[in-house]
Motif scaffolding. Structure first.
Motif, PDB file in Angstrom:
ATOM      1  N   PRO A 184     -19.188 -28.488 144.826  1.00 50.70           N
ATOM      2  CA  PRO A 184     -19.280 -28.207 146.255  1.00 50.70           C
ATOM      3  C   PRO A 184     -20.567 -28.698 146.906  1.00 50.70           C
ATOM      4  O   PRO A 184     -20.565 -29.101 148.055  1.00 50.70           O
ATOM      5  N   SER A 185     -21.679 -28.706 146.170  1.00 50.45           N
ATOM      6  CA  SER A 185     -22.938 -29.090 146.803  1.00 50.45           C
ATOM      7  C   SER A 185     -23.109 -30.602 146.916  1.00 50.45           C
ATOM      8  O   SER A 185     -24.092 -31.075 147.467  1.00 50.45           O
ATOM      9  N   HIS A 186     -22.150 -31.348 146.409  1.00 52.97           N
ATOM     10  CA  HIS A 186     -22.259 -32.811 146.465  1.00 52.97           C
ATOM     11  C   HIS A 186     -22.192 -33.324 147.899  1.00 52.97           C
ATOM     12  O   HIS A 186     -22.827 -34.317 148.253  1.00 52.97           O
ATOM     13  N   ALA A 187     -21.408 -32.647 148.742  1.00 51.35           N
ATOM     14  CA  ALA A 187     -21.205 -33.135 150.114  1.00 51.35           C
ATOM     15  C   ALA A 187     -21.241 -31.939 151.060  1.00 51.35           C
ATOM     16  O   ALA A 187     -21.340 -30.794 150.624  1.00 51.35           O
ATOM     17  N   LEU A 188     -21.162 -32.215 152.351  1.00 52.36           N
ATOM     18  CA  LEU A 188     -20.963 -31.109 153.288  1.00 52.36           C
ATOM     19  C   LEU A 188     -19.658 -30.424 152.900  1.00 52.36           C
ATOM     20  O   LEU A 188     -18.733 -31.064 152.414  1.00 52.36           O
ATOM     21  N   ILE A 189     -19.597 -29.119 153.130  1.00 55.58           N
ATOM     22  CA  ILE A 189     -18.404 -28.368 152.709  1.00 55.58           C
ATOM     23  C   ILE A 189     -17.483 -28.165 153.898  1.00 55.58           C
ATOM     24  O   ILE A 189     -17.903 -27.648 154.931  1.00 55.58           O
ATOM     25  N   TYR A 190     -16.254 -28.588 153.729  1.00 52.28           N
ATOM     26  CA  TYR A 190     -15.260 -28.426 154.793  1.00 52.28           C
ATOM     27  C   TYR A 190     -14.520 -27.110 154.560  1.00 52.28           C
ATOM     28  O   TYR A 190     -13.805 -26.968 153.570  1.00 52.28           O
ATOM     29  N   SER A 191     -14.723 -26.180 155.462  1.00 49.09           N
ATOM     30  CA  SER A 191     -14.093 -24.858 155.305  1.00 49.09           C
ATOM     31  C   SER A 191     -12.774 -24.827 156.062  1.00 49.09           C
ATOM     32  O   SER A 191     -12.632 -24.105 157.036  1.00 49.09           O
TER      33      SER A 191
ATOM     34  N   PRO B 117     -15.133 -33.229 152.600  1.00 49.25           N
ATOM     35  CA  PRO B 117     -15.078 -33.577 154.026  1.00 49.25           C
ATOM     36  C   PRO B 117     -13.916 -34.506 154.350  1.00 49.25           C
ATOM     37  O   PRO B 117     -13.385 -34.480 155.465  1.00 49.25           O
ATOM     38  N   THR B 118     -13.515 -35.307 153.383  1.00 47.79           N
ATOM     39  CA  THR B 118     -12.419 -36.241 153.652  1.00 47.79           C
ATOM     40  C   THR B 118     -11.100 -35.512 153.905  1.00 47.79           C
ATOM     41  O   THR B 118     -10.172 -36.093 154.464  1.00 47.79           O
TER      42      THR B 118
END
Lengths: 432, 368
Positions: free
Chosen positions: A25-32, A370-371
């Motif tokens: 999860p910390s690899h990219a912004l987290i899409y909730s 995010p994708t």
């Protein structure tokens, strides 16, 4: 841009050495996205840290935090019926600078003890990210509160900042909820089930099989009604860890109380369930007679397959199962699994490898990437398991399979089949 | 004890308020947290999240990111997301308790965002320790100051009056009548509205004699054109600072009132029910004061007090702490209390009539 995914074949080929960084999860912004909200927050639906902390019987919780950390409790505590056990000591910016909020805790504990009709015996103090950064010594504060009030005061930590550390919040809270146990004289007939905060299904075969093997005192925190009952868990001869997140708590109990533990996994592959009971029996020096349960579950499985010989599944992460194990089990039963929406860890690789052998094109998506903002519904599935998967396929038959009371073993498989049957039947009735 | 809440639970924080204002404006919204704050905003405080799309992300901070102040790493993640978005209007960085503790330099973040990505970068210095209205206030002011620039007031010309979808609604080459100049509405988010209201219904009631109403928070364009609006309407105290700013800087007048729907002037009560009664209304201050005024006009002998846990307005009393509410109820000798259902829990020992007037920012009751 297309949402990030790997096919089972690609994932298995990369293996542990080239494990996809996108799964962290910390690899990219987290899409909730709405699909992820049930698990992508330490205080989300089901048992988040706060509700879990209240698993100790006769306890209340004091959340010491900025107001935003307690906001979800406003809604969840009402829905889940624990609002009368939650109290809040809200921090302001001066607290952040001076740490003065810590001095107020003993008095706050004293005040909240007078609120419920029946005086609580335990107060769980929960602190959050800001105190993680301030380096707060909560154990010391709890001792002071305990001296002042005479009730047990238990420290707990909702440190979202440490979700990928060695002790993430849901691991830490499992240690906290067993921290009051004290050494008692060992009872060779006693075992604790460590795993969830609510009990396992009453009809889970594990209870009956254990009793027949002489383990007559089977305890789990979700069934303990009083603090006295909970304390009796200290007499267990060993702990049975049914969820890997309880391993840290089991280690702690082994260290403090000399209580060894054995681990079991939750499987939906009937062969694995059978093999695991045999291995457990071997480790304990007993033979579990699981033949009748095996036969019963096999019959239920065959009957389901007869009624529904061809189904295509999508599986999510918000389920009472490891989604990768569940996918592998369904494939082994002859079904198709088109999509799995879940974050994998290296521990899931054996299941992913098995999926790759049976269905190399099955796609694995990480819902919080995010994708996924660009995910468009494509292809069709007949049935989804997990409410997050249902969000992606609103037209398919939906089986949430997500409850507080937990399925396990042969009876867990039968419950899954029954819930799928009910949902498929309801859908047939609506469409016919 | 100050800060101790024994019966009520936390209200919507400033983080949620700021995000609500930004929600519909096609920006990339990054909440600088570890994931929990974003989960709260999306899962509990933003009822539109389940039905409308908005690019809200958590920065996914971990302990070392915070301790070492790895802003560059966060910016790299932001760059990756900007790469998959189609023409976002802006990048908004929304603060939480974590940046408060580590004293994040928001100005530096803004400069980094603009320099690195060439995109308008807004920073919301929210802390998670203030309430939603403070977050909205910060968001409105940040947007106005960013998009208005230093321009003077001017009237919109023909061809410049657009509906939110971007369609021109005033023919070109025709003189624009003054009533066609739009009215701006501040403070109309799900947090501020009465349970049954939406921004659409508010817009309809705000403009009863023609012209347009624009709810600030629906389009960046509205903030760019705000200096040309004929008037602003403030329906919640969260919009007061922004409206006052527009008045001082551009001479645009504003009024403060909540355009209540017909039949709801008395909070669902009848004239007979309030006759001779002592009533307490607890809500956001503008809604509470509007209802009080309607009640006093309807009856000569009704006595109405108003109170709020949020920003004050007019005679509405502020309740900074739960204890202040408990004390007010105990000493007020009220026959009727109108407020969010959650407040009942703090009315122990009071035996009057409780009339429910849900407030999303208090109990988060799902809108129907």
């Amino acid at each position: 841009m297309e949402p990030f995914y790997l096919t089972a074949k690609e994932f298995a080929q990369r293996g542990r050495e080239d494990f996809p960084k996108e799964e962290a999860p910390s690899h990219a912004l987290i899409y909730s996205s709405p699909a992820t909200l049930s698990y992508n927050s330490p205080g989300a639906n089901g048992y988040g840290v706060k509700r879990a902390g209240l698993a100790i019987p006769e306890s209340v919780m004091l959340l010491v935090a900025p107001g935003c950390c307690g906001r979800n409790s406003t809604i969840l505590s009402r829905v889940s019926g624990y609002s009368e056990r939650m109290f809040y000591l809200l921090m302001d910016e001066t607290d952040l600078v001076t740490g003065r909020h810590l001095k107020k805790i003993p008095q706050a504990v004293e005040e909240i003890l007078d609120v419920p009709e029946v005086r609580p015996k335990v107060v769980v103090i929960c602190i959050t990210c800001v105190d993680a950064l301030l380096g707060t010594d909560l154990v010391r504060v709890c001792k002071k509160a305990e001296e002042r009030t005479g009730v047990h005061v238990v420290p707990s930590y909702m440190y979202a900042l440490m979700r990928e550390g060695t002790k993430p919040p849901m691991t830490a809270i499992r240690q906290s909820v067993y921290s009051l146990l004290r050494p008692l004289r060992k009872n060779p007939h006693a075992v604790n089930l460590l795993g969830q905060f609510a009990p396992y299904d009453d009809d889970t075969e594990i209870y009956e099989m254990f009793r027949k093997a002489g383990l007559t005192k089977i305890r789990e925190i979700g069934r303990m009604k009083t603090l006295e009952e909970y304390m009796e868990m200290g007499e267990a001869n060993f702990n049975l860890v049914l969820n890997p997140e309880s391993r840290y708590a089991a280690d702690d109990l082994m260290q403090r109380l000399g209580m060894p533990y054995i681990e079991m996994n939750r499987f939906y592959d009937i062969q694995k369930i059978q093999r695991q009971y045999a291995l457990l029996g071997g480790a304990l020096g007993v033979k579990f007679d699981d033949a009748a349960y095996y036969e019963e579950a096999s019959r239920a499985l065959e009957a389901f397959k007869e009624r529904h010989p061809k189904l295509t599944f999508a599986i999510g992460q918000t389920v009472n199962a490891n989604p990768f194990e569940l996918a592998a089990a369904l494939l082994s039963y002859g079904y198709a699994v088109d999509r799995v929406f879940a974050n994998a860890t290296p521990a899931d690789l054996p299941f992913i490898t098995k999926i790759a052998e049976m269905s190399p094109d099955t796609r694995f998506y990480t819902s919080i990437s995010p994708t996924m903002m660009n995910y468009k519904l494509e292809g069709e599935v007949d049935i989804t398991i997990g409410k997050d998967a249902a969000w992606y396929y609103p037209e398919a038959v939906s089986v949430p399979f997500f409850s507080d009371v937990q399925p396990f073993g042969y009876r867990g498989l039968m419950r899954l089949l029954a819930e799928m049957e009910d949902a498929l039947r309801a859908n047939t009735e609506v469409t016919s | 004890m100050k800060g101790l809440w024994k019966y009520l639970s936390p209200f919507a924080p400033d983080i949620s308020g700021a995000v609500e204002v930004l929600f519909r404006m096609n920006g990339l919204i990054v909440i600088i947290d570890a994931g929990g704050c974003t989960g709260n905003v999306c899962g509990f405080d933003e009822p539109r999240w389940k039905s409308e799309k908005s690019a809200i992300f958590s920065a996914g901070l971990r302990d070392l990111d915070a301790i070492l102040g790895r802003d560059e790493a966060m910016m790299k993640k932001i760059g990756d997301v900007l790469g998959v978005m189609e023409n976002p209007s802006f990048l908004a960085l929304v603060g939480t308790p974590v940046p408060s503790v580590i004293a994040t330099d928001y100005q530096a973040l803004r400069r980094m965002g603009e320099r690195k990505f060439g995109i308008t970068t807004l920073t919301m210095q929210t802390t998670g320790m203030e309430l939603y209205d403070k977050g909205q206030e910060k968001a409105y002011l940040e947007l106005l100051k960013t998009y208005l620039g230093q321009g003077e007031r001017r009237e919109l010309q023909s061809g410049e009056i657009h509906d939110p979808a971007g369609e021109c609604t005033c023919p070109e080459n025709e003189e624009v009548p003054s009533y066609m100049q739009p009215i701006g509405i501040f403070g109309a988010t799900p947090m501020d509205l009465l349970d049954f209201d939406t921004t659409d219904t508010i817009k309809d009631r705000a403009v009863c004699c023609g012209g347009q109403a624009r709810v600030f928070g629906e389009s960046v364009q509205d903030f760019k054109e705000a200096a040309s609006f004929r008037e602003n309407l403030v329906i919640s105290p969260s919009g007061l600072a922004a409206a006052s700013y527009m008045e001082k800087k551009y001479g645009i007048p504003y009024t403060v009132r909540y355009p209540l729907p017909a039949g709801f002037e008395l909070a669902g009560l009848t004239r007979d029910e309030i006759e001779g009664k002592r009533i307490l209304i607890v809500h956001q201050a503008v809604a509470a004061e509007t209802i009080r005024s309607e009640m006093e006009q309807a009856c000569d002998n009704v006595r109405v007090d108003t109170a709020t846990f949020f920003m004050p307005f007019a005679n509405c009393r502020t309740l900074p702490e739960e204890d202040d509410f408990i004390e007010l109820v105990a000493d007020g000798n009220y026959d009727i209390i109108v407020g969010d259902p959650m407040l009942r829990r703090a009315c122990r020992g009071w035996s009057g009539r409780f009339v429910e007037l849900p407030q999303f920012s208090v109990s988060g009751v799902e809108k129907q």
